[in-house]
Every structure is written in C-alpha cells, then in structure tokens.
Design a protein around this motif. Structure first.
Motif, short mmCIF file in Angstrom:
data_model
loop_
_atom_site.label_atom_id
_atom_site.label_comp_id
_atom_site.label_asym_id
_atom_site.label_seq_id
_atom_site.Cartn_x
_atom_site.Cartn_y
_atom_site.Cartn_z
N ILE A 199 -4.67 2.62 4.75
CA ILE A 199 -6.04 2.26 5.10
C ILE A 199 -6.56 3.17 6.20
CG2 ILE A 199 -7.46 0.43 6.12
CD1 ILE A 199 -5.77 -1.61 4.69
N GLY B 211 -7.51 6.48 4.72
CA GLY B 211 -8.78 6.40 4.01
C GLY B 211 -9.96 6.37 4.96
N GLN B 212 -9.82 5.62 6.05
CA GLN B 212 -10.89 5.57 7.04
C GLN B 212 -11.12 6.93 7.68
OE1 GLN B 212 -13.01 2.80 8.23
NE2 GLN B 212 -13.93 4.77 8.76
N LEU C 257 -10.44 9.77 6.37
CA LEU C 257 -11.00 10.67 5.35
C LEU C 257 -12.51 10.48 5.23
CD1 LEU C 257 -10.57 12.74 3.11
CD2 LEU C 257 -10.13 10.84 1.53
N LEU D 88 -11.82 -0.52 2.27
CA LEU D 88 -12.03 -0.03 3.63
C LEU D 88 -13.29 -0.64 4.21
CD1 LEU D 88 -11.35 3.77 3.01
CD2 LEU D 88 -9.73 2.08 3.84
#
Length: 304
Positions: free
Chosen positions: A2, A5-6, A8, A143
């Motif tokens: 997670i 992803g954040q 990114l 997210l």
C-alpha cells in the motif's frame, strides 16, 4: 504494498506537473531554440488572474461562484494572451539575435512580470482556496489518495494524447514538427514562421495555465515567485529528457518527479531537507553518462 502504491501515485502526480511545465518549455525551444525562463512567470500570472487587486476577498467569492469551465477559460485566455504578447513585443524583434541574447531577454521578461505583480499585489502571499473539494481523500484501488492527484494524472494524460494527435494529424502540427526539424527548410517550403512561432507560444501559454490551476489548487497560496521552482525543475526535466524532444520533456518530467518522491522516502529523516540537492546530484550523474539526455535527439541546428 500500500505504501508503494501511495508513493507511486505521489510520484506520478508530481511528475505530471513537471511534465506539463517541461512541455511548455520544450515547445518553444523546439521551434525557436529559445529557453523561455519567463515560463514560470506565466504560471504565476495564471494564479494572480483570479485575484482583483485591492479586493481579494470579493474577487475570491465572485470567481469561486463561477462555473469551473468559465473559470478555466478565463485563466487560460489571460495566460495565452500574455504568451502571445511576449512573443510579439519581446521575442519577435530579437528573432535574429543570438541564443544568449534571447535567453537574457527571457530573464528580463520574467523580472518585468514579477515586479508588475508586486506593483499591483504587493509581495505578501495570499491564500486562495480554489476547488477545495478536490483535495479530499478518495478510495482508489485500495489506496486513500487525494482526488487532485488523480485528476492531475488524468489531465496530463489527456493533454499529452491530444498534443500528440495535434502534432501528427493537423496541418499546423505538421508545420510545427517541420519547423522543429529544420526551420530554414520549412520556411523555404512555405511554412509561415510568425504563425508557427505564435502557435508554439500559444500552446505553451495554455499548458502554463493548466499547470497554474492545478498547482494553485494543491498549494492554496498565491505568491509572486510561485512559478519559479516549477520552472527550475521543468528546465532540468527538459535537459535530462533531451533538449529539443517533446517526448524527452515528458520523460524528464516524470523522471524528476519519481526521483524526488523516491528520495523523500529513502533518505534518512535528517537529510530529507536536502532532498533537492540530492535530486540535482543524481541528475548530474545521469548527464555524465547521457550528456544528450535520456531520449536521443538529432543535433540541434542553430537558427539563422
């Protein structure tokens, strides 16, 4: 996962702003071989166009009530007109001058714009809550990210696709590409120099207006020098990507954005205040191995 992803999303959103700003610089350089250092001040003017001097509160209430399409059109019109006037009044008379003269003229234009803003608005930063609903956090593929970041990425993708289509499939786009490849030959083949250069400045102003609205929504504060940091990173992005290449400007913008976020995450807490210094150090290392940039471009032919 997670957290990755954040980070990114953060990197892509920041890279999108840099890519749009770098594209505005790259369009002018591609046609005129001019690095327009006043581009950051175009972004600043876009933000200040939402404020009427001496009536800031009233202006914010009035403009905030406008439908968002009208507000976007108004800001875009102001910045595009400024860009076109810059080309007509400042750069067109100097078109036969050296690259150094044109660069100095762009610096001078930037100072004129900044001090004009100081004359009417003073140097005190002003709060301006543009579209505060866009800063709310939303769920996206598991997210929790600010809606503005997703909009920034989406707007950038749409504009990039639109610009590619314009350059490939329209008469004016083909003329701009021809002028970027060989300006003298393009003129001999009938391309109108004034028209193509004015179009490049107009598109550059449009991109500056988009960046201005996105950046102001994120920042919430209007300041006379707000466009300068963006201009600096956008210029670095064009150099890293490859001067003279619009693809390189986009690649460079995303590379600088991803590098900035990655260093913010990876650096020890005591060194995060010096993140930008590490970004520029990494860029120097990249240029040592790739002096022409990440995207290989043909040799730049000096305009005569």
């Amino acid at each position: 996962m997670i957290a990755f992803g954040q980070n990114l999303i953060d990197a892509l959103a920041l890279g999108s702003l840099y890519a749009l700003a770098a594209l505005g610089i790259g369009l002018i350089f591609g046609v005129l071989r001019l690095i327009n250092f006043a581009h950051g001040d175009y972004i600043t003017v876009g933000a200040y166009s939402l404020i009427i001097p001496s009536t800031q509160v009233m202006a914010q209430e009035m403009l905030g009530a406008l439908p968002w399409p009208l507000l976007i059109i108004a800001v875009t019109a102001v910045v595009v007109i400024l860009a076109l006037l810059s080309e007509l009044i400042v750069f067109r008379p100097l078109r036969a001058a050296s690259a150094a003269t044109l660069m100095i003229a762009s610096f001078a234009l930037g100072f004129v714009i900044q001090y004009t803003l100081l004359l009417f608005y003073s140097g005190r930063p002003k709060a301006f809550g543009l579209w505060p609903e866009l800063t709310q956090v939303v769920e996206f593929v598991g997210l929790r990210v600010p809606l503005l970041q997703l909009i920034t990425i989406a707007v950038t993708i749409i504009l990039l696709v639109t610009l590619v289509g314009f350059l490939r499939y329209t008469a004016y786009g083909v003329q701009m590409r021809a002028a970027a490849e060989d300006f003298r030959m393009a003129r001999l083949l009938g391309v109108k120099a004034n028209r193509v250069i004015a179009l490049a400045f107009g598109l550059s102003g449009f991109l500056a207006a988009v960046v201005s609205l996105l950046f102001l929504t994120q920042r919430g504060i209007v300041a006379v020098d707000m466009g300068v940091p963006l201009m600096l990173f956008a210029f670095v992005a064009t150099v890293v990507g490859g001067m003279g290449s619009l693809v390189g400007a986009v690649v460079g913008g995303y590379a600088v954005g991803i590098l900035s976020v990655a260093l913010q995450v990876l650096l020890p807490e005591d060194l995060r205040a010096f993140r930008d210094a590490f970004v520029f150090l990494a860029i120097i290392i990249i240029l040592l191995f790739r002096p022409s940039g990440l995207v290989k471009v043909k040799a730049v032919v000096e305009r005569v």
